[in-house]
Design an enzyme around this catalytic site. Structure first.
Site, PDB file in Angstrom:
ATOM      1  N   HIS A  76       0.843  -1.197   0.000  1.00  0.00           N
ATOM      2  CA  HIS A  76       0.000   0.000   0.000  1.00  0.00           C
ATOM      3  C   HIS A  76       0.874   1.242   0.000  1.00  0.00           C
ATOM      4  O   HIS A  76       1.836   1.319   0.755  1.00  0.00           O
ATOM      5  CB  HIS A  76      -0.884   0.061   1.249  1.00  0.00           C
ATOM      6  CG  HIS A  76      -1.968  -0.970   1.253  1.00  0.00           C
ATOM      7  ND1 HIS A  76      -2.901  -1.039   2.249  1.00  0.00           N
ATOM      8  CD2 HIS A  76      -2.271  -1.969   0.399  1.00  0.00           C
ATOM      9  CE1 HIS A  76      -3.738  -2.031   1.994  1.00  0.00           C
ATOM     10  NE2 HIS A  76      -3.364  -2.611   0.877  1.00  0.00           N
ATOM     11  N   TYR A 205      -8.844   5.042   8.363  1.00  0.00           N
ATOM     12  CA  TYR A 205      -8.939   5.428   9.768  1.00  0.00           C
ATOM     13  C   TYR A 205     -10.040   6.476   9.875  1.00  0.00           C
ATOM     14  O   TYR A 205      -9.981   7.513   9.209  1.00  0.00           O
ATOM     15  CB  TYR A 205      -7.631   6.068  10.236  1.00  0.00           C
ATOM     16  CG  TYR A 205      -6.497   5.086  10.440  1.00  0.00           C
ATOM     17  CD1 TYR A 205      -6.171   4.638  11.713  1.00  0.00           C
ATOM     18  CD2 TYR A 205      -5.733   4.630   9.380  1.00  0.00           C
ATOM     19  CE1 TYR A 205      -5.128   3.757  11.925  1.00  0.00           C
ATOM     20  CE2 TYR A 205      -4.681   3.743   9.573  1.00  0.00           C
ATOM     21  CZ  TYR A 205      -4.385   3.318  10.845  1.00  0.00           C
ATOM     22  OH  TYR A 205      -3.353   2.445  11.051  1.00  0.00           O
ATOM     23  N   PRO A 296      -2.459  -0.454  19.236  1.00  0.00           N
ATOM     24  CA  PRO A 296      -2.305  -0.883  17.842  1.00  0.00           C
ATOM     25  C   PRO A 296      -2.649   0.174  16.792  1.00  0.00           C
ATOM     26  O   PRO A 296      -2.483  -0.081  15.603  1.00  0.00           O
ATOM     27  CB  PRO A 296      -3.251  -2.084  17.725  1.00  0.00           C
ATOM     28  CG  PRO A 296      -4.193  -1.957  18.848  1.00  0.00           C
ATOM     29  CD  PRO A 296      -3.519  -1.179  19.919  1.00  0.00           C
ATOM     30  N   LYS A 300       2.413  -0.584  15.111  1.00  0.00           N
ATOM     31  CA  LYS A 300       3.858  -0.495  15.274  1.00  0.00           C
ATOM     32  C   LYS A 300       4.513  -1.587  16.124  1.00  0.00           C
ATOM     33  O   LYS A 300       5.733  -1.702  16.142  1.00  0.00           O
ATOM     34  CB  LYS A 300       4.229   0.864  15.900  1.00  0.00           C
ATOM     35  CG  LYS A 300       3.903   2.060  15.045  1.00  0.00           C
ATOM     36  CD  LYS A 300       4.714   2.043  13.774  1.00  0.00           C
ATOM     37  CE  LYS A 300       4.528   3.278  12.952  1.00  0.00           C
ATOM     38  NZ  LYS A 300       4.966   3.104  11.573  1.00  0.00           N
ATOM     39  N   TYR A 384       4.385   6.676   9.486  1.00  0.00           N
ATOM     40  CA  TYR A 384       3.576   5.494   9.172  1.00  0.00           C
ATOM     41  C   TYR A 384       4.392   4.426   8.435  1.00  0.00           C
ATOM     42  O   TYR A 384       4.350   3.247   8.777  1.00  0.00           O
ATOM     43  CB  TYR A 384       2.334   5.883   8.350  1.00  0.00           C
ATOM     44  CG  TYR A 384       1.234   4.871   8.523  1.00  0.00           C
ATOM     45  CD1 TYR A 384       0.157   5.130   9.356  1.00  0.00           C
ATOM     46  CD2 TYR A 384       1.298   3.638   7.900  1.00  0.00           C
ATOM     47  CE1 TYR A 384      -0.827   4.190   9.561  1.00  0.00           C
ATOM     48  CE2 TYR A 384       0.315   2.683   8.097  1.00  0.00           C
ATOM     49  CZ  TYR A 384      -0.744   2.962   8.919  1.00  0.00           C
ATOM     50  OH  TYR A 384      -1.711   2.017   9.126  1.00  0.00           O
TER      51      TYR A 384
END
Ligand SMILES: Cc1cc2nc3c(=O)[nH]c(=O)nc-3n(C[C@H](O)[C@H](O)[C@H](O)COP(=O)(O)OP(=O)(O)OC[C@H]3O[C@@H](n4cnc5c(N)ncnc54)[C@H](O)[C@@H]3O)c2cc1C
Length: 391
Positions: A76, A205, A296, A300, A384
């Site tokens: 992604h 998200y 979560p 990570k 990220y």
């Protein structure tokens, strides 16, 4: 009488941290033995994380365990942040100079690593009992355990404490040595695994009045979805229809449809952050969840475990090659810089029970900024996909 054994590095725990450490040491010609209290099948089927940072992917490939991940993993190059019913894409490729994340389940990583260790003649001992660690303040630390009713004492030069948050290594450090920092969040995540093709190519998200929601995936057929809930939420109060209904509400956006499917698994995870400092004492080195846990949100935990093991393996290899211990001495400090940065990043998007309208406006303003300023989007994207391994 225990049977006496000897290795260079004794490792407790065959999760990602322990297996990566063991295999990296093997590639440097350093012997290790891994002791694990669960069965191989249990460890290889334990569903947990699924988002691999670019640095983790690169390391697994360099280690020669990335073939299946390259074939089956989904790459992604962005995520969506959704609030006020609108979606905003954070374009990793553009913002980080071509980096991305790979969706590939933690238990698949564990399978690949275990296969590689065993194919290389490595010793990974499953279903051991009564593991304890001793004498790590001196030069000959020991791991004691029982296997098939027989007691063993494994003498080593160093111990890798890779036994997760509930393991025995961290509690074996004498009182007063470690400082523990903890934050328990006033919410949990109700997570489901559903046999439904993901409704989006990338993770979504969502910040919603009713709480956070996340759409993630494991494969092209399996979706992983989460809803913010109370920390002590009763799963039995959430029949499948109610879960789907709530997901539809929180994830709603114009022109977008959520695909449903049979729910294969559901559970509530409490959210907490924890860091133990330092991550070493004498010749005992803690790596991964044994030293720290993160909520979560930022995906990570697994990546931090891999980063610790990489730093530890490099320090041990340097010690065996040169006799110098400056990298070992700096292990904790090197790891903790990344750990605290990740704690900072595993943030936002949740609604807090005690928040007031002011907090909510401020949180929305922050989301607005993150999605409209290139500098802010770049910072989010950099975190990220994962900070450089040298961080
Ligand atoms: C339920 C759950 C869901 C999660 N979901 C996500 C997610 O979605 N995204 C994300 O990024 N992270 C997630 N995480 C976190 C992530 O999975 C961990 O950060 C990661 O597993 C850390 O790897 P580790 O090797 O340090 O520890 P672990 O994977 O916990 O491995 C430790 C190993 O040590 C073994 N062990 C424990 N005690 C002993 C003992 N006394 N003797 C011998 N062996 C022992 C354990 O059986 C285990 O195999 C989740 C964690 C949990 C618990």
């Amino acid at each position: 009488m225990p049977i006496s054994l000897r290795t260079q590095v004794g490792i407790v725990g065959a999760g990602p941290a322990g297996l990566v450490l063991s295999h990296l040491l093997h590639l440097q010609g350093i012997d290790s033995v891994v002791v694990e209290n669960r069965s191989r099948q249990y460890v290889e089927e334990r569903v947990r994380a699924g988002v691999l940072e670019q640095g983790t992917v690169d390391l697994l490939v360099e280690m020669g365990v990335g073939e299946r991940m390259k074939r089956e993993g989904l790459i992604h190059y962005g995520v969506e942040l959704r609030f006020h019913g609108h979606s905003h894409r954070i374009d990793f490729k553009d913002l980080t100079g071509g980096k991305g994340i790979t969706i590939y389940s933690q238990h698949e990583v564990v399978k690949d690593l275990t296969d590689a260790r065993i194919a290389a003649g490595g010793q990974v001992l499953f279903e051991v009992e009564g593991v304890s660690v001793h004498d790590f303040e001196g030069a000959k630390p020991k791991i004691r355990y029982r296997k098939d009713g027989q007691a063993y004492e494994l003498t080593c030069d160093f111990i890798g404490g890779c036994d997760g948050f509930h393991g025995v290594c961290r509690p074996s450090v004498p009182e007063g040595v470690l400082t523990e920092y903890e934050r328990v969040y006033p919410f949990g995540w109700l997570g489901i695994l559903a046999e439904a093709p993901p409704s989006s190519e990338e993770l979504i998200y969502t910040y919603h009045d009713r709480g956070f929601a996340l759409l993630s995936m494991r494969t092209e057929q399996i979706s992983r979805l989460y809803l913010q809930c109370k920390p002590d939420e009763e799963v039995s109060l959430w029949p499948d229809e109610k879960i789907w209904q709530e997901l539809h509400t929180r994830l709603a956006a114009e022109g977008w449809e959520l695909t449903e499917g049979p729910i294969l698994q559901k559970g509530v995870t409490r959210m907490s952050s924890f860091v133990a400092e330092p991550m070493q004492h004498g010749r005992l080195f803690l790596a991964g969840d044994s030293a720290h846990i993160v909520p979560p949100t930022g995906a990570k935990g697994l990546n931090l475990a891999v980063a610790d093991s990489r730093i530890l393996a490099r320090a041990l290899a340097d010690f065996y090659a040169t006799g110098r211990h400056d990298l070992l001495d700096g292990y904790s400090q090197t790891c903790l810089r990344r750990v605290w940065n990740v704690q900072r990043f595993s943030w936002l998007l949740h609604r807090f029970p005690d928040e007031n309208p002011f907090d909510r406006r401020r949180q929305l303003a922050e989301l607005d900024y993150v999605t409209s300023s290139r500098a802010a989007s770049q910072s989010l994207a950099e975190n990220y996909v994962g900070l450089a391994m040298e961080w």
